[in-house]
Write a protein that holds these residues in place. Sequence first.
Motif, mmCIF file in Angstrom:
data_model
loop_
_atom_site.group_PDB
_atom_site.id
_atom_site.type_symbol
_atom_site.label_atom_id
_atom_site.label_comp_id
_atom_site.label_asym_id
_atom_site.label_seq_id
_atom_site.Cartn_x
_atom_site.Cartn_y
_atom_site.Cartn_z
ATOM 1 N N LEU A 122 48.081 67.935 -15.076
ATOM 2 C CA LEU A 122 47.645 66.550 -14.872
ATOM 3 C C LEU A 122 48.610 65.809 -13.946
ATOM 4 C CD1 LEU A 122 45.630 64.316 -15.464
ATOM 5 C CD2 LEU A 122 46.952 63.756 -17.513
ATOM 6 N N ASP A 123 49.902 65.967 -14.169
ATOM 7 C CA ASP A 123 50.894 65.306 -13.311
ATOM 8 C C ASP A 123 50.825 65.820 -11.882
ATOM 9 O OD1 ASP A 123 51.854 63.751 -15.418
ATOM 10 O OD2 ASP A 123 53.349 65.258 -15.982
ATOM 11 N N ARG A 124 50.635 67.118 -11.728
ATOM 12 C CA ARG A 124 50.517 67.689 -10.381
ATOM 13 C C ARG A 124 49.280 67.135 -9.682
ATOM 14 N NH1 ARG A 124 51.042 74.077 -11.066
ATOM 15 N NH2 ARG A 124 51.416 73.827 -13.275
ATOM 16 N N ARG A 125 48.181 67.077 -10.415
ATOM 17 C CA ARG A 125 46.949 66.550 -9.829
ATOM 18 C C ARG A 125 47.139 65.106 -9.387
ATOM 19 N NH1 ARG A 125 40.715 66.740 -11.743
ATOM 20 N NH2 ARG A 125 40.046 65.041 -10.399
ATOM 21 N N GLU A 126 47.770 64.294 -10.228
ATOM 22 C CA GLU A 126 47.997 62.890 -9.881
ATOM 23 C C GLU A 126 48.858 62.763 -8.629
ATOM 24 O OE1 GLU A 126 49.597 61.110 -13.425
ATOM 25 O OE2 GLU A 126 47.654 61.154 -14.450
ATOM 26 N N LEU A 127 49.893 63.585 -8.519
ATOM 27 C CA LEU A 127 50.743 63.553 -7.324
ATOM 28 C C LEU A 127 49.947 63.934 -6.079
ATOM 29 C CD1 LEU A 127 53.502 63.225 -5.960
ATOM 30 C CD2 LEU A 127 54.009 65.588 -6.628
ATOM 31 N N LEU A 128 49.136 64.968 -6.179
ATOM 32 C CA LEU A 128 48.333 65.398 -5.029
ATOM 33 C C LEU A 128 47.253 64.370 -4.685
ATOM 34 C CD1 LEU A 128 47.993 69.222 -5.764
ATOM 35 C CD2 LEU A 128 49.528 68.085 -4.133
ATOM 36 N N GLU A 129 46.650 63.754 -5.696
ATOM 37 C CA GLU A 129 45.647 62.718 -5.425
ATOM 38 C C GLU A 129 46.280 61.519 -4.730
ATOM 39 O OE1 GLU A 129 43.943 62.053 -9.297
ATOM 40 O OE2 GLU A 129 42.351 63.525 -8.967
ATOM 41 N N SER A 130 47.462 61.132 -5.160
ATOM 42 C CA SER A 130 48.176 60.024 -4.518
ATOM 43 C C SER A 130 48.487 60.368 -3.062
ATOM 44 C CB SER A 130 49.466 59.728 -5.287
ATOM 45 O OG SER A 130 50.254 58.798 -4.599
ATOM 46 N N THR A 131 48.938 61.588 -2.839
ATOM 47 C CA THR A 131 49.238 62.036 -1.474
ATOM 48 C C THR A 131 47.968 62.053 -0.636
ATOM 49 O OG1 THR A 131 51.084 63.359 -2.276
ATOM 50 C CG2 THR A 131 50.189 63.946 -0.114
ATOM 51 N N ARG A 132 46.874 62.504 -1.214
ATOM 52 C CA ARG A 132 45.594 62.535 -0.494
ATOM 53 C C ARG A 132 45.174 61.125 -0.085
ATOM 54 N NH1 ARG A 132 40.098 62.181 -1.183
ATOM 55 N NH2 ARG A 132 38.882 63.748 -0.085
ATOM 56 N N ARG A 133 45.319 60.168 -1.001
ATOM 57 C CA ARG A 133 44.982 58.772 -0.662
ATOM 58 C C ARG A 133 45.840 58.283 0.506
ATOM 59 N NH1 ARG A 133 44.604 58.417 -6.297
ATOM 60 N NH2 ARG A 133 46.744 57.635 -6.455
#
Length: 169
Positions: A122-133
């Motif tokens: 979940l934390d990895r996904r959130e970091l990648l989603e933030s980077t994607r944004r």
Amino acid sequence: MTVMQTTAGTLVPNATSNATGTAGGTDVCSAPPPRHPRPDGQDRYTISEVVAFTGLTAHTLRWYERIGLMSHIDRSHTGQRRYSNRDLDWLDFVGKLRMTGMPVADMVRYAEMVREGESTYLDRRELLESTRRDVLTRIAELQDTVAVLDRKISFYGDAGRAREGERDR
């Protein structure tokens, strides 16, 4: 093919895009990375071979290891680093993260989460989603910049043709 390209050929950076960020296509980022031009059947590489495969310097590879961006690198009986295909795949992914502009500290944090295992998904996904944004915001800014350049180029093209027309009279 870049990270942001899709099989549909169109990235839609707005609320109407689907969860993968594509407009009706399959996200190529979900596919495994393309293989490096590595010798078939080989899974141990010297640092100089990795430099040739990746374009990174030996200094950068050692630094990545020192700061924790690379997990433990195997060593030969003489102490020389021996990289695996998995290490090369990781370096390819790190290169993509670098292209996003992700800070090194966040890349290291991501690498630490990977080493911690599934509990960090979940934390990895959130970091990648933030980077994607962040990447999509930069893409929009760059598209706006290209539009400004196109207008200026058009203006100067029109002005140049007008001057040539005056000279021809």
